[in-house]
Write an enzyme that holds these catalytic residues in place. Sequence first.
Site, PDB file in Angstrom:
ATOM      1  N   LEU A  92      66.046  50.419  43.935  1.00 50.50           N
ATOM      2  CA  LEU A  92      67.064  49.831  44.809  1.00 50.50           C
ATOM      3  C   LEU A  92      66.375  49.343  46.082  1.00 50.50           C
ATOM      4  O   LEU A  92      65.667  50.100  46.747  1.00 50.50           O
ATOM      5  CB  LEU A  92      68.138  50.869  45.143  1.00 50.50           C
ATOM      6  CG  LEU A  92      68.958  51.340  43.935  1.00 50.50           C
ATOM      7  CD1 LEU A  92      69.747  52.594  44.285  1.00 50.50           C
ATOM      8  CD2 LEU A  92      69.882  50.222  43.442  1.00 50.50           C
ATOM      9  N   THR A 107      68.231  61.345  40.729  1.00 52.36           N
ATOM     10  CA  THR A 107      67.609  62.472  40.043  1.00 52.36           C
ATOM     11  C   THR A 107      66.364  61.980  39.306  1.00 52.36           C
ATOM     12  O   THR A 107      66.355  60.895  38.727  1.00 52.36           O
ATOM     13  CB  THR A 107      68.593  63.189  39.097  1.00 52.36           C
ATOM     14  OG1 THR A 107      67.899  64.274  38.471  1.00 52.36           O
ATOM     15  CG2 THR A 107      69.158  62.270  38.038  1.00 52.36           C
ATOM     16  N   HIS A 108      65.299  62.784  39.393  1.00 58.84           N
ATOM     17  CA  HIS A 108      64.005  62.386  38.848  1.00 58.84           C
ATOM     18  C   HIS A 108      63.448  63.527  37.986  1.00 58.84           C
ATOM     19  O   HIS A 108      63.499  64.690  38.407  1.00 58.84           O
ATOM     20  CB  HIS A 108      63.041  62.066  40.001  1.00 58.84           C
ATOM     21  CG  HIS A 108      61.706  61.621  39.524  1.00 58.84           C
ATOM     22  ND1 HIS A 108      61.490  60.364  38.987  1.00 58.84           N
ATOM     23  CD2 HIS A 108      60.519  62.272  39.457  1.00 58.84           C
ATOM     24  CE1 HIS A 108      60.227  60.262  38.628  1.00 58.84           C
ATOM     25  NE2 HIS A 108      59.613  61.399  38.892  1.00 58.84           N
ATOM     26  N   ASP A 140      65.278  56.551  49.672  1.00 57.60           N
ATOM     27  CA  ASP A 140      64.841  55.734  50.802  1.00 57.60           C
ATOM     28  C   ASP A 140      64.133  54.498  50.250  1.00 57.60           C
ATOM     29  O   ASP A 140      64.220  54.212  49.052  1.00 57.60           O
ATOM     30  CB  ASP A 140      63.988  56.546  51.789  1.00 57.60           C
ATOM     31  CG  ASP A 140      62.651  56.974  51.197  1.00 57.60           C
ATOM     32  OD1 ASP A 140      62.311  56.529  50.059  1.00 57.60           O
ATOM     33  OD2 ASP A 140      61.941  57.741  51.861  1.00 57.60           O
TER      34      ASP A 140
END
Length: 202
Positions: A92, A107-108, A140
């Site tokens: 994004l 989520t990663h 971020d």
Amino acid sequence: MRVVVLVSGGGTNLQALVDAAADPAYGVQIVAVGADRDGIEGLARAERAGIPTFVVRVRDHRDRVAWDVALAEEVLAFEPDLVVGAGFMKILGAAFLTRFDGRVVNTHPALLPSFPGAHGVADALAYGVRVTGCTAHFVDAGVDTGPIIAQRTVEVRDTDTEESLHDRIKVEERAMLVEVVGRLARESWTVDGRRVRVGVAG
Ligand code: GAR
């Protein structure tokens, strides 16, 4: 709390949120599910749950900034308090993030800051770590660099393949994401530098 969830694939994390949100005490209403591609199970899950969906494809826009703006406008129309990337496989950009200042969670499938990017599970396995896991973080401008909200660990087995390891990570990841989104909704949060404190109103 009104939540828009963004997906790119199977949507098992989305399903966990949908199931949790069926209980009013959870404090979350999933008002829409967006995707960057058609024909994915994540969208089908939303449709089965009666949740509005939208698709904003990069290739339908002249460049990434135009795509960012178009995606942001679709999301804004649902007036969310929080946007959750649940297996959303696009970065994004600033044009999106400035419209949702500090209110985008991702989520990663790795213990950040180790193994960011699109291949977190494979990269951890190839590196040879014995413990990996999952991370929920605010988004971020970097790639998986935002302030960390929660993490859970998963041990790597000698016999693991990327698929078997990812399957075990996703069990922890779904529970983590459900807990994180519910707590953010019910308890609010503050971010002080990189440190996130849930339950401390900003
Ligand atoms: C999840 O493991 C999520 O962390 C990962 O994709 C999977 C989606 O599963 N996302 C990334 O790797 C983002 N870099 P799901 O579609 O079944 O929820």
